[in-house]
Design an enzyme around this catalytic site. Structure first.
Site, short mmCIF file in Angstrom:
data_model
loop_
_atom_site.label_atom_id
_atom_site.label_comp_id
_atom_site.label_asym_id
_atom_site.label_seq_id
_atom_site.Cartn_x
_atom_site.Cartn_y
_atom_site.Cartn_z
N ASP A 244 41.10 31.70 31.17
CA ASP A 244 40.50 32.91 31.30
C ASP A 244 40.92 33.50 32.58
O ASP A 244 40.40 33.01 33.65
CB ASP A 244 38.84 32.83 31.26
CG ASP A 244 38.19 34.16 31.27
OD1 ASP A 244 38.89 34.97 31.68
OD2 ASP A 244 36.97 34.15 30.96
N GLN A 247 39.38 37.20 35.95
CA GLN A 247 38.89 37.27 37.43
C GLN A 247 40.14 36.73 38.45
O GLN A 247 39.72 36.85 39.48
CB GLN A 247 37.76 36.74 37.59
CG GLN A 247 36.52 37.23 37.28
CD GLN A 247 35.93 38.54 37.70
OE1 GLN A 247 36.44 38.76 38.51
NE2 GLN A 247 35.15 39.42 36.94
N LYS A 270 39.95 45.57 34.81
CA LYS A 270 39.67 44.59 36.13
C LYS A 270 41.01 44.83 37.17
O LYS A 270 40.88 44.38 37.90
CB LYS A 270 39.29 43.64 35.65
CG LYS A 270 37.86 43.29 34.98
CD LYS A 270 37.39 42.08 35.01
CE LYS A 270 36.43 41.64 34.02
NZ LYS A 270 35.06 42.18 34.16
N CYS A 408 26.64 37.58 32.89
CA CYS A 408 27.01 37.01 31.78
C CYS A 408 27.29 35.47 31.80
O CYS A 408 28.48 35.11 31.29
CB CYS A 408 28.44 37.80 31.16
SG CYS A 408 28.00 39.63 30.50
N1 PMP Z 1 35.85 36.25 31.95
C1 PMP Z 1 35.35 36.63 32.83
C2 PMP Z 1 35.64 35.48 33.87
C3 PMP Z 1 34.82 37.73 33.24
O1 PMP Z 1 34.60 37.89 34.32
C4 PMP Z 1 34.77 38.80 32.32
C5 PMP Z 1 34.08 40.10 32.53
N2 PMP Z 1 33.13 40.15 33.25
C6 PMP Z 1 35.20 38.41 31.32
C7 PMP Z 1 35.55 37.27 30.58
C8 PMP Z 1 35.10 39.50 29.96
O2 PMP Z 1 35.76 40.72 30.08
P1 PMP Z 1 35.83 42.04 29.30
O3 PMP Z 1 34.57 42.37 29.18
O4 PMP Z 1 36.83 42.89 30.17
O5 PMP Z 1 36.44 41.97 27.94
#
Ligand code: PMP
Length: 450
Positions: A244, A247, A270, A408
């Protein structure tokens, strides 16, 4: 499945510095494929934080009567003028649907859309641009992979390995995949400092593991995980890896030739690009094995009532009219990143993050949550027993935008006995004034509440 991990050759580079140099070296090539109609070329090769800051219109305003301090880039980054203007130009002068048109605007939009696939492949060090799938964001990218695993890999008793620091986007799709297939979700513990327990990881990795899915950088704690070592350990057992990158891409070069992941995702919003667009990279053999994730127009070669022949990748995974403007805007964001000395940008960001951590830790009653030695982007903190939302609201009254909540990562915070933290996150457009305003705000907050 076996042998996929050897699909790409490797360039041995040591740590992110070398990766960043690598990205800079590919700049000439990227500039060569740059859309010729792009506005004035930007050149920040000599990194000047104030010049960079001037590129971001949203930062130059007052909110609640105070100059804005934006410390929420981990949730979503701001957009440079070049991206905003590119979107404006697309809608004013270029908009048309792609792929099926025979007229000028459609052909031009198709060309611009597909050129971004190559740009993104270059950014990620991916040799085959067909392996780049445009999705809504990191969340949709992970869901697509989970769908593929649900329908073409997972069997009862199989295991999906994740870590305790995953974003919900990298937990819930795997819970659903497990429910639907009889597979099991296995979680690698994280210690009190926010570091993945590597010996537990090695023990949990087994013949039953069908996928390792983990984050490169923790959105809540800022921890940078030892991705290279973890991917190598998984590959040694022929376990594929989903990284993932939501970040990490905003802070560093992340290159497939070094890391050799099987899948990775990031979100455009992001990465200084538009919302609603993101990228999944997957190795061809995996993507070819997966069934379509969504279906309908544009993902087919031939449709008859008796049956349908799908397109190959990437078309198979891009059903319907895609986010054309989003892709073109993302391409401009990639150009913007490539225009700057990213090593210097990272150094600048790290300086801000460390100053903020040091300053916060020096305020009596402030507790930092997460203390891994390798970190990027974000610091989570608490002030006495003040609720994180009160911290966020108090700072907001001072024009300072931070995030407060569970970020989250509810399971991670629950492990620490917390429901929420305050989080300040940094980008290259922040400066030391932002840090000082944050620290002054937290000091005032403490006097107010405690
Ligand atoms: N993975 C990580 C580590 C995140 O920080 C985020 C967004 N905060 C996501 C996945 C999901 O990203 P998105 O909401 O842009 O789909």
């Amino acid at each position: 499945m076996r042998g996929l991990e050897a699909a790409h050759g490797r360039i041995l580079v040591f740590g992110y510095i070398a990766i960043d140099i690598e990205i800079c070296l590919t700049l000439r090539h990227i500039v060569a494929v740059k859309d010729t109609a792009t506005l004035e070329p930007i050149n920040h090769q000599k990194f000047d934080p104030e010049m960079i800051r001037a590129d971001f219109p949203v930062l130059h305003q007052s909110v609640r009567g105070k100059p804005l301090v934006y410390l929420d880039s981990a949730a979503s980054a701001q957009k440079p003028k070049s991206v905003i203007e590119r979107l404006d130009r697309y809608y004013r002068e270029e908009h048309s649907n792609i792929h099926r048109g025979v007229h000028f605007l459609s052909e031009q939009a198709t060309e611009h859309y597909e050129a971004v696939r190559q740009k993104v492949a270059n950014l990620m060090g991916v040799a085959d641009p067909d392996e780049i799938i445009f999705v809504k964001g990191a969340t949709e990218g992970i869901n697509l992979v989970a769908h593929g695993f649900t329908h073409s890999v997972l069997q009862p008793g199989d295991e999906i390995l994740i870590t305790e620091m995953e974003h919900h986007a990298n937990i819930v799709p795997w819970q659903i995949a497990a429910e639907q297939t009889g597979a099991r979700l296995v979680v690698i513990p994280v210690d009190a400092d926010g570091i993945i327990d590597q010996s537990a990881f090695r023990k949990l990795l087994s013949e039953k593991t069908k996928l390792l899915a983990f984050t490169h950088v923790s959105n809540a704690l800022g921890t940078i995980n030892p991705v290279r070592e973890m991917i190598d350990a998984a590959h040694a057992l022929n376990v594929p890896v989903l990284l993932d990158g939501a970040q990490s891409y905003p802070h560093m070069g992340v290159d497939h030739r070094d890391l050799d992941w099987d899948f990775t995702v990031f979100s455009g919003h992001k990465l200084f690009g538009p919302t609603g667009i993101g990228v999944l990279h997957g190795k061809r053999a995996w993507l070819e094995r997966f069934p379509p994730y969504q279906s309908g127009g544009d993902m087919i070669e031939k449709v008859r009532f008796e049956g349908t022949v799908y397109k190959g990748i990437p078309g198979k995974f891009e059903a319907g009219t895609p986010h054309i403007a989003g892709v073109i805007g993302l391409g401009e964001a990639v150009d913007y990143l490539n225009s700057m000395d990213r090593l210097a940008a990272r150094k600048h960001e790290d300086g801000l993050l460390e100053a903020a951590r040091k300053g916060l830790a020096a305020i009596d009653g402030v507790r930092l949550v997460g203390n891994a030695p390798d970190r990027a982007g974000a610091v989570s903190f608490l002030v006495g027993d003040i609720h994180a939302h009160d911290i966020g609201t108090f700072l907001d009254a001072d024009g300072i935008a931070i995030r407060a909540g569970h970020h989250c990562v509810q399971p991670l915070l629950a492990k620490y006995g917390l429901a929420a933290t305050a989080r300040a996150s940094f980008s290259f457009y922040n400066n030391m004034d932002d840090v000082e305003r944050l620290l002054a705000g937290v000091s005032r907050l403490k006097q107010f509440f405690l």
